[in-house]
Write a protein that holds these residues in place. Structure first.
Motif, PDB file in Angstrom:
ATOM      1  N   PHE A 226      59.506 -24.061   6.199  1.00 55.09           N
ATOM      2  CA  PHE A 226      60.424 -24.201   7.329  1.00 55.09           C
ATOM      3  C   PHE A 226      59.781 -23.936   8.674  1.00 55.09           C
ATOM      4  O   PHE A 226      60.279 -24.348   9.697  1.00 55.09           O
ATOM      5  CB  PHE A 226      61.577 -23.216   7.192  1.00 55.09           C
ATOM      6  N   ILE A 227      58.685 -23.162   8.659  1.00 52.48           N
ATOM      7  CA  ILE A 227      58.253 -22.606   9.931  1.00 52.48           C
ATOM      8  C   ILE A 227      56.950 -23.192  10.452  1.00 52.48           C
ATOM      9  O   ILE A 227      56.505 -22.833  11.514  1.00 52.48           O
ATOM     10  CB  ILE A 227      58.152 -21.062   9.858  1.00 52.48           C
ATOM     11  N   THR A 228      56.329 -24.074   9.708  1.00 51.49           N
ATOM     12  CA  THR A 228      55.141 -24.727  10.252  1.00 51.49           C
ATOM     13  C   THR A 228      55.455 -26.206  10.438  1.00 51.49           C
ATOM     14  O   THR A 228      56.240 -26.777   9.682  1.00 51.49           O
ATOM     15  CB  THR A 228      53.929 -24.591   9.313  1.00 51.49           C
ATOM     16  N   ILE A 229      54.825 -26.801  11.435  1.00 50.98           N
ATOM     17  CA  ILE A 229      55.055 -28.218  11.696  1.00 50.98           C
ATOM     18  C   ILE A 229      54.669 -29.033  10.471  1.00 50.98           C
ATOM     19  O   ILE A 229      55.384 -29.945  10.056  1.00 50.98           O
ATOM     20  CB  ILE A 229      54.257 -28.660  12.939  1.00 50.98           C
ATOM     21  N   LYS A 230      53.546 -28.650   9.844  1.00 51.06           N
ATOM     22  CA  LYS A 230      53.072 -29.352   8.665  1.00 51.06           C
ATOM     23  C   LYS A 230      54.106 -29.282   7.534  1.00 51.06           C
ATOM     24  O   LYS A 230      54.454 -30.285   6.910  1.00 51.06           O
ATOM     25  CB  LYS A 230      51.744 -28.719   8.207  1.00 51.06           C
ATOM     26  N   GLY A 231      54.609 -28.083   7.310  1.00 54.99           N
ATOM     27  CA  GLY A 231      55.594 -27.872   6.256  1.00 54.99           C
ATOM     28  C   GLY A 231      56.867 -28.668   6.492  1.00 54.99           C
ATOM     29  O   GLY A 231      57.415 -29.274   5.567  1.00 54.99           O
ATOM     30  N   ILE A 232      57.305 -28.679   7.750  1.00 58.48           N
ATOM     31  CA  ILE A 232      58.540 -29.395   8.078  1.00 58.48           C
ATOM     32  C   ILE A 232      58.369 -30.896   7.846  1.00 58.48           C
ATOM     33  O   ILE A 232      59.201 -31.537   7.216  1.00 58.48           O
ATOM     34  CB  ILE A 232      58.970 -29.100   9.537  1.00 58.48           C
ATOM     35  N   PHE A 233      57.241 -31.449   8.335  1.00 60.98           N
ATOM     36  CA  PHE A 233      57.015 -32.888   8.165  1.00 60.98           C
ATOM     37  C   PHE A 233      56.861 -33.259   6.698  1.00 60.98           C
ATOM     38  O   PHE A 233      57.394 -34.258   6.237  1.00 60.98           O
ATOM     39  CB  PHE A 233      55.786 -33.342   8.955  1.00 60.98           C
TER      40      PHE A 233
ATOM     41  N   THR B 141      63.274 -22.685  29.465  1.00 65.03           N
ATOM     42  CA  THR B 141      63.193 -21.241  29.225  1.00 65.03           C
ATOM     43  C   THR B 141      63.450 -20.944  27.752  1.00 65.03           C
ATOM     44  O   THR B 141      62.698 -20.208  27.112  1.00 65.03           O
ATOM     45  CB  THR B 141      64.247 -20.498  30.081  1.00 65.03           C
ATOM     46  N   ALA B 142      64.510 -21.541  27.206  1.00 65.22           N
ATOM     47  CA  ALA B 142      64.864 -21.293  25.809  1.00 65.22           C
ATOM     48  C   ALA B 142      63.793 -21.835  24.872  1.00 65.22           C
ATOM     49  O   ALA B 142      63.464 -21.209  23.869  1.00 65.22           O
ATOM     50  CB  ALA B 142      66.227 -21.901  25.488  1.00 65.22           C
ATOM     51  N   ALA B 143      63.209 -22.995  25.220  1.00 64.33           N
ATOM     52  CA  ALA B 143      62.176 -23.584  24.358  1.00 64.33           C
ATOM     53  C   ALA B 143      60.949 -22.687  24.285  1.00 64.33           C
ATOM     54  O   ALA B 143      60.310 -22.574  23.235  1.00 64.33           O
ATOM     55  CB  ALA B 143      61.796 -24.971  24.856  1.00 64.33           C
ATOM     56  N   ALA B 144      60.621 -22.016  25.404  1.00 65.18           N
ATOM     57  CA  ALA B 144      59.435 -21.151  25.425  1.00 65.18           C
ATOM     58  C   ALA B 144      59.538 -20.033  24.408  1.00 65.18           C
ATOM     59  O   ALA B 144      58.547 -19.677  23.758  1.00 65.18           O
ATOM     60  CB  ALA B 144      59.221 -20.577  26.829  1.00 65.18           C
ATOM     61  N   SER B 145      60.733 -19.459  24.226  1.00 63.54           N
ATOM     62  CA  SER B 145      60.863 -18.420  23.202  1.00 63.54           C
ATOM     63  C   SER B 145      61.264 -19.009  21.852  1.00 63.54           C
ATOM     64  O   SER B 145      60.958 -18.428  20.815  1.00 63.54           O
ATOM     65  CB  SER B 145      61.851 -17.333  23.642  1.00 63.54           C
ATOM     66  N   ALA B 146      61.911 -20.179  21.862  1.00 62.20           N
ATOM     67  CA  ALA B 146      62.337 -20.796  20.594  1.00 62.20           C
ATOM     68  C   ALA B 146      61.148 -21.088  19.686  1.00 62.20           C
ATOM     69  O   ALA B 146      61.236 -20.925  18.473  1.00 62.20           O
ATOM     70  CB  ALA B 146      63.125 -22.075  20.860  1.00 62.20           C
ATOM     71  N   VAL B 147      60.016 -21.513  20.273  1.00 63.40           N
ATOM     72  CA  VAL B 147      58.855 -21.835  19.438  1.00 63.40           C
ATOM     73  C   VAL B 147      58.331 -20.587  18.724  1.00 63.40           C
ATOM     74  O   VAL B 147      57.799 -20.666  17.616  1.00 63.40           O
ATOM     75  CB  VAL B 147      57.723 -22.529  20.239  1.00 63.40           C
ATOM     76  N   VAL B 148      58.495 -19.415  19.372  1.00 62.48           N
ATOM     77  CA  VAL B 148      58.090 -18.170  18.722  1.00 62.48           C
ATOM     78  C   VAL B 148      59.068 -17.832  17.597  1.00 62.48           C
ATOM     79  O   VAL B 148      58.667 -17.522  16.473  1.00 62.48           O
ATOM     80  CB  VAL B 148      58.035 -17.003  19.744  1.00 62.48           C
ATOM     81  N   TYR B 149      60.354 -17.934  17.897  1.00 57.93           N
ATOM     82  CA  TYR B 149      61.376 -17.600  16.897  1.00 57.93           C
ATOM     83  C   TYR B 149      61.370 -18.559  15.708  1.00 57.93           C
ATOM     84  O   TYR B 149      61.652 -18.163  14.582  1.00 57.93           O
ATOM     85  CB  TYR B 149      62.766 -17.578  17.553  1.00 57.93           C
ATOM     86  N   LEU B 150      61.046 -19.808  15.969  1.00 58.86           N
ATOM     87  CA  LEU B 150      60.967 -20.790  14.882  1.00 58.86           C
ATOM     88  C   LEU B 150      59.904 -20.349  13.876  1.00 58.86           C
ATOM     89  O   LEU B 150      60.119 -20.370  12.664  1.00 58.86           O
ATOM     90  CB  LEU B 150      60.637 -22.178  15.453  1.00 58.86           C
ATOM     91  N   GLN B 151      58.756 -19.901  14.400  1.00 53.65           N
ATOM     92  CA  GLN B 151      57.669 -19.457  13.531  1.00 53.65           C
ATOM     93  C   GLN B 151      57.985 -18.141  12.829  1.00 53.65           C
ATOM     94  O   GLN B 151      57.396 -17.811  11.806  1.00 53.65           O
ATOM     95  CB  GLN B 151      56.382 -19.296  14.347  1.00 53.65           C
ATOM     96  N   ARG B 152      58.920 -17.373  13.414  1.00 50.52           N
ATOM     97  CA  ARG B 152      59.296 -16.112  12.783  1.00 50.52           C
ATOM     98  C   ARG B 152      60.386 -16.296  11.739  1.00 50.52           C
ATOM     99  O   ARG B 152      60.800 -15.346  11.098  1.00 50.52           O
ATOM    100  CB  ARG B 152      59.833 -15.156  13.850  1.00 50.52           C
ATOM    101  N   GLY B 153      60.904 -17.518  11.632  1.00 50.25           N
ATOM    102  CA  GLY B 153      61.945 -17.771  10.643  1.00 50.25           C
ATOM    103  C   GLY B 153      63.342 -17.362  11.080  1.00 50.25           C
ATOM    104  O   GLY B 153      64.210 -17.109  10.258  1.00 50.25           O
ATOM    105  N   TYR B 154      63.591 -17.291  12.406  1.00 55.50           N
ATOM    106  CA  TYR B 154      64.932 -16.965  12.895  1.00 55.50           C
ATOM    107  C   TYR B 154      65.876 -18.160  12.768  1.00 55.50           C
ATOM    108  O   TYR B 154      67.074 -18.001  12.888  1.00 55.50           O
ATOM    109  CB  TYR B 154      64.888 -16.572  14.381  1.00 55.50           C
ATOM    110  N   MET B 155      65.304 -19.361  12.594  1.00 52.86           N
ATOM    111  CA  MET B 155      66.157 -20.543  12.610  1.00 52.86           C
ATOM    112  C   MET B 155      66.404 -21.050  11.202  1.00 52.86           C
ATOM    113  O   MET B 155      65.556 -21.674  10.590  1.00 52.86           O
ATOM    114  CB  MET B 155      65.525 -21.629  13.477  1.00 52.86           C
TER     115      MET B 155
END
Lengths: 133, 277
Positions: free
Chosen positions: A63-70, B208-222
């Motif tokens: 879910f969390i890497t671009i590669k994984g998502i694609f 602004t939201a996108a700047a922190s969203a990319v961090v949260y996406l990688q943390r699995g918040y989404m």
């Protein structure tokens, strides 16, 4: 603004119309992808009990890497299709900044080319800087 | 509860969150957090992830119209985004070390402040003389009104920039657009007419939201299961809201909603103090 008398030069109006359109297309595309993923997700998992959202576990790699998502989305995994929609949604404002960079370059506005580049750099650090903790 | 039922209820809830956020001018993400945490018992981290996405969706969706009309000050937005994106990344960084109950209490406080901001007297006057920096950075501009094009100038750029950085931190930490803080910086400090400050603020929220969203996406918040009903519902609600806004007087609505928001905020603060998150 300063090139107002030259017909071939770009002005603020052109920039605004491009930026406006880009934002709309991005959101529409993201919603359609998330909607399709959502339908597939409900068909496959709709009857299951909801996961325990009261406890935060983070996400699996996919879910969390671009590669994984694609990879998942190409295999038509519902959850990864939704995440692809999320990815498009998050990318939309970033693309908007990029389009502003192009526009300021066409306007030959050096000061704002620099300012836009600074904003882009901060976002890139956020994506690739490994600051997820 | 089955996933199907959860998704449908969340979709309807998110629709009203988007509607409320649009009518009060608070933005799409703000109501999503109490909806998910207080009503559905979802962990606040998932709620923050979903709220960020809702903020991006409504900001990008509604910014389109104002950018086209030429009300949004794109240069000002871009310049101030330096402050908000640095703040947002910083906010996402300190979020890891901040206890969830503290985040909930802080959220309640910001919510109260935002409700008060929507009821304040708005600045309609345009300055005729700007500060030196405003000329240097080409921030002075004009916007169309019913009475024709109005020129306006800016002052206190440094002060506005600092509040914007703080707005960014709050946005990164809580997952909201913090539009109220952005408007405070532009409207009250830099003396920009409110029509320009609200549309430019809305324009900036996405980045602004996108700047922190990319961090949260990688943390699995989404989480995809939460994200798709929230995005679609909030967007639908925001579209309905923007159509209603042009047709009715929102003054009474705003007072009713702000009262509701005061209750929600108090609930968040109370639960935070009781360590329920």
């Amino acid at each position: 603004m300063k090139n107002i008398d030259s017909k071939t030069a770009w002005n603020d109006g052109d920039v605004q119309s491009i930026v406006g359109r880009l934002l709309r297309y991005g959101v529409v595309t993201a919603s359609v992808v998330a909607f399709l993923g959502g339908i597939a997700y409900l068909i496959h998992h709709g009857k299951n009990a909801i996961p325990d959202y009261g406890h935060f576990v983070g996400q699996e790699e996919a879910f969390i890497t671009i590669k994984g998502i694609f990879h998942g989305a190409l295999n038509l995994e519902p959850t990864e299709i939704i995440q692809l929609g999320i990815l498009i949604l998050v990318a939309t404002p970033i693309l908007r900044v990029l389009s502003s960079l192009v526009a300021f370059t066409l306007e030959k506005d050096r000061l704002y080319i620099c300012i836009t580049l600074i904003v882009l750099c901060i976002i890139m650090v956020s994506i690739f800087g490994g600051i997820k903790g | 509860m089955t996933i199907f039922l959860f998704s449908i209820i969340l979709l309807i809830g998110a629709y009203f969150a988007g509607l409320l956020g649009s009518l009060t001018g608070l933005g799409g993400g703000v109501i999503v957090i109490p909806l998910l945490t207080l009503v559905f018992g979802v962990d606040i981290r998932y709620a923050i992830g979903a709220a960020l996405l809702a903020s991006i969706a409504t900001s990008s969706g509604s910014a389109t119209a104002y950018v086209k009309e030429g009300i949004t000050n794109i240069r000002l937005g871009m310049f101030l985004e330096i402050a908000t994106t640095i703040g947002a990344v910083g906010g996402a960084l300190i979020a890891v070390y901040t206890p969830t109950n503290t985040i909930a209490i802080l959220f309640g406080v910001i919510l109260l402040f935002s409700a008060a901001m929507t009821l304040r007297k708005k600045n309609e006057a345009a300055l005729t003389e700007g500060s030196k920096l405003s000329y240097l950075l080409k921030l002075n501009s004009s916007y169309p009104t019913k009475e024709g094009i109005v020129q306006y100038k800016l002052k206190n750029i440094g002060g506005g920039f600092s509040i914007m950085a703080f707005a960014g931190v709050i946005s990164g930490l809580l997952g909201i657009g913090s539009g109220a803080l952005k408007v405070l910086a532009m409207d009250t400090v830099m003396r920009i007419p409110f029509k320009v400050s609200t549309t430019t603020s809305n324009f900036m929220i996405g980045v602004t939201a996108a700047a922190s969203a990319v961090v949260y996406l990688q943390r699995g918040y989404m989480d995809p299961g939460i994200a798709f009903p929230v995005i679609l519902g909030v967007l639908g609600g925001a579209i309905t809201g923007s159509k209603l806004l042009t047709r009715m007087n929102t003054r009474v609505l705003k007072i009713i909603f702000c009262t509701a928001i005061v209750f929600i905020a108090t609930e968040m603060i109370y639960n935070g103090i009781q360590h329920h998150f």
